[in-house]
Design a protein around this motif. Sequence first.
Motif, short mmCIF file in Angstrom:
data_model
loop_
_atom_site.label_atom_id
_atom_site.label_comp_id
_atom_site.label_asym_id
_atom_site.label_seq_id
_atom_site.Cartn_x
_atom_site.Cartn_y
_atom_site.Cartn_z
N GLN A 74 -2.13 9.08 7.33
CA GLN A 74 -1.73 8.16 6.27
C GLN A 74 -0.70 7.14 6.78
OE1 GLN A 74 -2.00 9.48 2.12
NE2 GLN A 74 -3.72 8.51 3.13
N GLN B 110 -2.60 4.62 8.61
CA GLN B 110 -3.26 3.72 7.67
C GLN B 110 -2.30 2.63 7.21
OE1 GLN B 110 -4.79 6.06 4.44
NE2 GLN B 110 -6.58 6.75 5.59
N TYR C 52 -10.56 -3.69 2.40
CA TYR C 52 -10.08 -2.68 3.34
C TYR C 52 -8.98 -1.77 2.76
CZ TYR C 52 -7.98 -0.68 7.55
OH TYR C 52 -7.46 0.18 8.47
N TRP D 165 -10.48 0.83 0.42
CA TRP D 165 -11.17 1.92 1.12
C TRP D 165 -10.17 2.93 1.69
CZ3 TRP D 165 -15.89 2.77 0.04
CH2 TRP D 165 -16.73 1.72 -0.31
N LEU D 166 -9.05 2.43 2.22
CA LEU D 166 -8.02 3.34 2.72
C LEU D 166 -7.44 4.18 1.59
CD1 LEU D 166 -5.96 1.22 5.28
CD2 LEU D 166 -7.78 2.87 5.73
N ALA E 151 -10.10 6.78 0.52
CA ALA E 151 -10.24 7.82 1.53
C ALA E 151 -9.03 8.74 1.56
CB ALA E 151 -10.47 7.21 2.91
N LEU F 99 -12.45 13.24 6.85
CA LEU F 99 -12.55 12.07 5.97
C LEU F 99 -11.42 11.08 6.26
CD1 LEU F 99 -13.83 10.60 3.55
CD2 LEU F 99 -12.27 11.90 2.09
N VAL G 42 -12.00 9.37 9.76
CA VAL G 42 -13.11 8.41 9.81
C VAL G 42 -12.67 7.04 9.29
CG1 VAL G 42 -15.32 7.86 8.69
CG2 VAL G 42 -15.00 10.07 9.77
N PHE G 43 -11.81 7.02 8.29
CA PHE G 43 -11.36 5.75 7.74
C PHE G 43 -10.09 5.22 8.40
CE2 PHE G 43 -14.29 6.97 4.47
CZ PHE G 43 -14.80 5.75 4.04
N THR G 44 -9.41 6.05 9.17
CA THR G 44 -8.14 5.64 9.77
C THR G 44 -8.28 5.20 11.22
OG1 THR G 44 -6.97 7.21 8.37
CG2 THR G 44 -5.78 6.39 10.27
#
Length: 106
Positions: A18, A21, A60, A63-64, A67, A86, A89-91
């Motif tokens: 996080q 992110q 963007y 989505w963060l 997720a 999960l 994959v998004f970070t």
Amino acid sequence: MNSVRRPRWPWITLLILQLLQLLTLIPWLPMAGLSVMAFDSPGSTKMWQPWLFVGLLWSYPLWLLLAGAGAWVLWAFHRNRSAVILAAVFTLPVPILLGIILISNS
């Protein structure tokens, strides 16, 4: 009352992901501002490709957020591995891409 001790690694991993992110939002902000240059060409406002590009780029942070929320929900239901996957994959794609760019330019 039977108290089961949860492993700490998923919580720590999710927290680190996080924070990553949040750090990826720093380079995202100027890119989001520059993305409107997709409409520089005459007639580009009537094309669907620039709209898709700008829309995806501006979404963007959403989505963060989704997720991250999904990962913490999975963690709350003791789905530790799924939560970390999960979040990763998004970070990780953006920091990896930035690292490749920095390495190739030096």
